[in-house]
Motif scaffolding. Structure first.
Motif, PDB file in Angstrom:
ATOM      1  N   ALA A  28       0.839  -1.194   0.000  1.00 55.33           N
ATOM      2  CA  ALA A  28       0.000   0.000   0.000  1.00 55.33           C
ATOM      3  C   ALA A  28       0.874   1.244   0.000  1.00 55.33           C
ATOM      4  CB  ALA A  28      -0.923   0.015   1.214  1.00 55.33           C
ATOM      5  N   MET A  29       0.351   2.315  -0.608  1.00 57.42           N
ATOM      6  CA  MET A  29       1.034   3.598  -0.596  1.00 57.42           C
ATOM      7  C   MET A  29       0.078   4.649  -0.080  1.00 57.42           C
ATOM      8  SD  MET A  29       2.779   5.717  -3.744  1.00 57.42           S
ATOM      9  CE  MET A  29       4.103   4.521  -3.860  1.00 57.42           C
ATOM     10  N   VAL A  30       0.553   5.462   0.861  1.00 61.75           N
ATOM     11  CA  VAL A  30      -0.221   6.567   1.389  1.00 61.75           C
ATOM     12  C   VAL A  30       0.422   7.855   0.898  1.00 61.75           C
ATOM     13  CG1 VAL A  30      -1.053   7.749   3.449  1.00 61.75           C
ATOM     14  CG2 VAL A  30      -0.869   5.243   3.431  1.00 61.75           C
TER      15      VAL A  30
ATOM     16  N   LEU B 212      -1.414   7.919  10.687  1.00 61.43           N
ATOM     17  CA  LEU B 212      -2.585   7.191  11.191  1.00 61.43           C
ATOM     18  C   LEU B 212      -3.085   6.182  10.173  1.00 61.43           C
ATOM     19  CD1 LEU B 212      -4.792   6.814  13.344  1.00 61.43           C
ATOM     20  CD2 LEU B 212      -6.065   8.668  12.227  1.00 61.43           C
ATOM     21  N   VAL B 213      -3.244   6.629   8.917  1.00 63.98           N
ATOM     22  CA  VAL B 213      -3.716   5.728   7.861  1.00 63.98           C
ATOM     23  C   VAL B 213      -2.728   4.579   7.668  1.00 63.98           C
ATOM     24  CG1 VAL B 213      -4.202   5.534   5.395  1.00 63.98           C
ATOM     25  CG2 VAL B 213      -5.066   7.498   6.678  1.00 63.98           C
ATOM     26  N   ALA B 214      -1.443   4.903   7.667  1.00 59.68           N
ATOM     27  CA  ALA B 214      -0.417   3.873   7.485  1.00 59.68           C
ATOM     28  C   ALA B 214      -0.481   2.832   8.595  1.00 59.68           C
ATOM     29  CB  ALA B 214       0.967   4.507   7.439  1.00 59.68           C
TER      30      ALA B 214
ATOM     31  N   VAL C  96       3.639  -0.827   3.845  1.00 61.26           N
ATOM     32  CA  VAL C  96       3.204   0.532   3.526  1.00 61.26           C
ATOM     33  C   VAL C  96       4.373   1.457   3.199  1.00 61.26           C
ATOM     34  CG1 VAL C  96       1.881   2.524   4.316  1.00 61.26           C
ATOM     35  CG2 VAL C  96       1.220   0.224   5.053  1.00 61.26           C
ATOM     36  N   THR C  97       4.193   2.228   2.132  1.00 58.55           N
ATOM     37  CA  THR C  97       5.109   3.300   1.762  1.00 58.55           C
ATOM     38  C   THR C  97       4.371   4.617   1.910  1.00 58.55           C
ATOM     39  OG1 THR C  97       6.235   1.879   0.152  1.00 58.55           O
ATOM     40  CG2 THR C  97       6.539   4.268  -0.081  1.00 58.55           C
TER      41      THR C  97
ATOM     42  N   VAL D  68      -2.723  -0.913  -3.402  1.00 58.35           N
ATOM     43  CA  VAL D  68      -3.643   0.112  -2.923  1.00 58.35           C
ATOM     44  C   VAL D  68      -2.907   1.438  -2.829  1.00 58.35           C
ATOM     45  CG1 VAL D  68      -5.098   0.889  -0.997  1.00 58.35           C
ATOM     46  CG2 VAL D  68      -4.942  -1.545  -1.535  1.00 58.35           C
ATOM     47  N   VAL D  69      -3.554   2.517  -3.276  1.00 55.80           N
ATOM     48  CA  VAL D  69      -3.010   3.861  -3.100  1.00 55.80           C
ATOM     49  C   VAL D  69      -4.073   4.727  -2.431  1.00 55.80           C
ATOM     50  CG1 VAL D  69      -2.075   5.932  -4.209  1.00 55.80           C
ATOM     51  CG2 VAL D  69      -1.527   3.665  -5.130  1.00 55.80           C
TER      52      VAL D  69
END
Length: 238
Positions: A8-10, A20-22, A32-33, A52-53
């Motif tokens: 996933a990338m935030v 928080l999302v990460a 997560v990146t 997911v982005v």
């Protein structure tokens, strides 16, 4: 919540929200990146190939709309657009460049997680920017339109058509029962999942994208027909 795996990338310039999302995505099993820069996000996406982005619309410099547009040239990642404004213009602009979903700030990280969980149960297209010619008999044929459901590929007059994951899922749903009219609510349940909460106008936007890519329009309805006051069904291809 079930634990999933993937990348996933935030993309969010508000550090506290990004963190928080990460943390929620990591709890759900994602690698997560995080970045707060749009241009950096595009470069990183080429390297990590995210599933997911989570993408903020209001990024400084290269905004979320342009980031999404560039992502769609090489990625079929599930893109959730974050916006601080609830007006329809921002929403439609984001979706017009290939965002799969949107959520308005402030939002519940649990809701975001639930939406992502629901969508990640569906397969990716494996998009690489190009599609190969037909190599086997398609599962469903509507005039010049051929659909290979298992291979998640679509052709019109023998030419490959690239659809995003959401666009393909909509077409697959409609073509699964050609004589059936699907309401927007039923398509939302089928494609986005029963956990999804939001404006069902989302369906109309993505149907418009499907028609454009297939060379169809609402007036002709060769492949996708509008049933006024109800929803959509497959056309015959003529």
């Amino acid at each position: 919540m079930e634990t999933m795996s993937g990348r996933a990338m935030v993309v969010e310039d508000e550090a506290a929200l990004a963190s928080l999302v990460a943390s929620y995505l990591e709890r759900d099993g994602f690698e997560v990146t995080v970045t707060g820069d749009g241009a950096d996000a595009v470069a990183l996406a080429r390297k990590v190939d995210p599933d997911v982005v989570v993408l903020d619309l209001g990024l400084p410099g290269l905004d979320g709309v342009e980031v999404c547009r560039r992502l769609r040239t090489f990625s079929d990642a599930y893109v959730v657009m974050l916006t601080a404004r609830a007006d329809e213009v921002d929403t439609l602009v984001g979706l017009s460049v290939g965002a799969d979903d949107y959520i308005t700030k402030p939002f519940s990280p649990r809701e975001l997680s639930a939406r992502i969980q629901a969508r990640m149960r569906r397969p990716r297209t494996g998009f690489t920017g190009e599609q190969t010619p037909v190599t086997r008999a398609p599962d469903r044929v509507f005039g010049d339109l051929s659909i290979d459901v298992l291979g998640r590929e679509v052709w019109v007059s023998g030419e490959p058509v690239h659809l995003t994951r959401t666009e393909f899922d909509l077409l697959a749903a409609l073509s699964s029962a050609p004589g059936t009219v699907f309401s927007r609510a039923r398509l939302i349940d089928t494609v986005w999942g029963p956990e999804w909460i939001g404006d069902d106008h989302l369906v109309d936007v993505h149907i418009g994208h499907v028609r454009r890519k297939l060379g169809d329009d609402a007036a002709q309805g060769r492949y996708v027909r509008t049933v006024r006051g109800v929803g959509y069904r497959m056309g015959t291809g003529r």
